[in-house]
Design a protein around this motif. Structure first.
Motif, short mmCIF file in Angstrom:
data_model
loop_
_atom_site.label_atom_id
_atom_site.label_comp_id
_atom_site.label_asym_id
_atom_site.label_seq_id
_atom_site.Cartn_x
_atom_site.Cartn_y
_atom_site.Cartn_z
N LEU A 42 58.17 36.66 -18.98
CA LEU A 42 57.52 37.39 -18.39
C LEU A 42 56.42 36.64 -17.68
O LEU A 42 56.39 36.92 -16.35
N HIS A 43 55.94 35.62 -18.04
CA HIS A 43 54.81 34.78 -17.40
C HIS A 43 55.49 34.18 -16.24
O HIS A 43 55.20 33.84 -15.04
N ARG A 44 56.94 33.65 -16.56
CA ARG A 44 57.47 33.01 -15.57
C ARG A 44 57.90 34.03 -14.31
O ARG A 44 57.79 33.83 -13.09
N GLU A 45 58.36 35.25 -14.73
CA GLU A 45 58.52 36.36 -13.74
C GLU A 45 57.18 36.70 -13.03
O GLU A 45 57.37 36.96 -11.59
N PRO B 204 46.65 34.97 -17.26
CA PRO B 204 47.60 34.76 -18.40
C PRO B 204 46.98 35.40 -19.81
O PRO B 204 47.76 35.80 -20.76
N GLU B 205 45.68 35.22 -20.16
CA GLU B 205 45.00 35.53 -21.49
C GLU B 205 45.12 37.24 -21.45
O GLU B 205 45.32 37.82 -22.57
N GLU B 206 44.97 37.80 -20.36
CA GLU B 206 45.13 39.26 -20.26
C GLU B 206 46.51 39.72 -20.47
O GLU B 206 46.86 40.85 -21.28
N ILE B 207 47.23 38.94 -20.17
CA ILE B 207 48.80 39.47 -20.06
C ILE B 207 49.30 39.24 -21.71
O ILE B 207 49.70 39.93 -22.68
N ASP B 208 48.72 38.05 -22.19
CA ASP B 208 48.89 37.87 -23.62
C ASP B 208 48.28 38.88 -24.46
O ASP B 208 49.20 39.32 -25.54
N ALA B 209 47.30 39.26 -24.09
CA ALA B 209 46.61 40.37 -25.06
C ALA B 209 47.35 41.97 -25.09
O ALA B 209 47.40 42.29 -25.98
N ARG B 210 47.75 41.91 -23.83
CA ARG B 210 48.59 43.40 -23.72
C ARG B 210 49.96 43.41 -24.40
O ARG B 210 50.36 44.35 -24.90
N TYR B 211 50.41 42.17 -24.66
CA TYR B 211 51.85 41.86 -25.41
C TYR B 211 51.63 41.24 -26.69
O TYR B 211 52.62 40.60 -26.80
N GLU B 212 50.57 41.42 -27.24
CA GLU B 212 50.36 40.54 -28.59
C GLU B 212 51.30 40.94 -29.76
O GLU B 212 51.63 40.21 -30.50
N GLN B 213 51.52 42.03 -29.67
CA GLN B 213 52.74 42.68 -30.55
C GLN B 213 54.08 42.22 -30.32
O GLN B 213 54.82 41.52 -31.10
#
Length: 252
Positions: free
Chosen positions: A167-170, A142-151
């Motif tokens: 996105l996390h739910r999907e 989840p942390e990597e996902i947040d970093a990729r979509y931080e903007q």
């Protein structure tokens, strides 16, 4: 010293190669303590990485062309399976890798039908809007996902995911399906696809998808995608891809 370093680096034939300290010592005939010291130095200098699965090529080595070598190995292993998928499904088949918040297309097979799909080898697409991308993103933390979509999260169509929590739910849904990711009009209107990631010891290394019109019977082609991914995984990593046997029901 350079001869010893060369002995060790020559063992890493592909970017996917993982070796333990014991394996390195045995195959180079170096004392375990010597091999360990050199490996530690190579890790500090980023020529290698050390993970729970062993040592593998690091960013410096990959920067010398290892990434392209890895892509070539992936394309070579996948090529006959992509062709078989295209022939059996009469649909367009993609092979892609993850690059930040995007996917990068390595291959596209589908004969005349491929002309109608707005993708190209060497092209890119927003990862979270595609079956390919979601299949790979599902196996990141989840942390990597947040970093990729931080903007922000870009929407390509009204069906695209536009919020990080959505996105996390999907991605949880994708994992619940055993890795199968579905895209119905999220990247291109009136198109649908089903994708599955190729997972190495350190996570997703690529993904394969089958694409057709929005009404395509994805539940029937999903097992063929699973078969292709299993065969490529066995060739690249020497082990089958983990999967669920009830994926037709999961897709339908």
């Amino acid at each position: 010293m350079m001869e010893r370093v060369t002995l060790i680096m020559d063992l890493f034939e592909r970017p996917q190669t993982h070796l333990t300290l014991e394996t390195v010592s045995r195959r180079t005939h170096l004392p375990r303590s010597t091999a360990h010291r050199i490996l530690d130095q190579l890790v500090r200098l980023e020529w290698l990485r050390h993970t729970v699965a062993g040592y593998l090529l690091g960013p410096r080595a990959l920067g010398l062309g290892g990434r392209e070598i890895g892509h070539s190995a992936l394309r070579a292993a996948a090529a006959p399976r992509l062709l078989e998928l295209a022939v059996r499904t009469k649909m367009v088949v993609h092979l892609a890798v993850l690059d930040g918040p995007e996917i990068y297309y390595l291959d596209k097979v589908g004969g005349r039908a491929a002309v109608d799909i707005p993708s190209r080898v060497g092209g890119r697409a927003v990862a979270h809007c595609t079956g390919l991308g979601k299949a790979m993103l599902a196996w990141l933390s989840p942390e990597e996902i947040d970093a990729r979509y931080e903007q922000s999260i870009e929407r390509r169509t009204p069906q695209s995911i536009g919020r990080l929590d959505h996105l996390h739910r999907e991605l949880r849904t994708v994992r619940h399906r055993g890795g199968l990711a579905i895209d119905r009009g999220e990247c291109f209107p009136d198109l649908g696809c089903v994708g599955l990631a190729l997972r190495g010891p350190e996570g997703p290394v690529g993904a394969i998808s089958v694409v057709g019109d929005g009404g395509s019977p994805l539940e029937f082609v999903a097992p063929l995608v699973v078969k292709a991914v299993r065969e490529v995984s066995e060739e690249l990593f020497g082990r089958p891809h983990p999967y669920r046997r009830d994926m037709r029901d999961a897709v339908g």
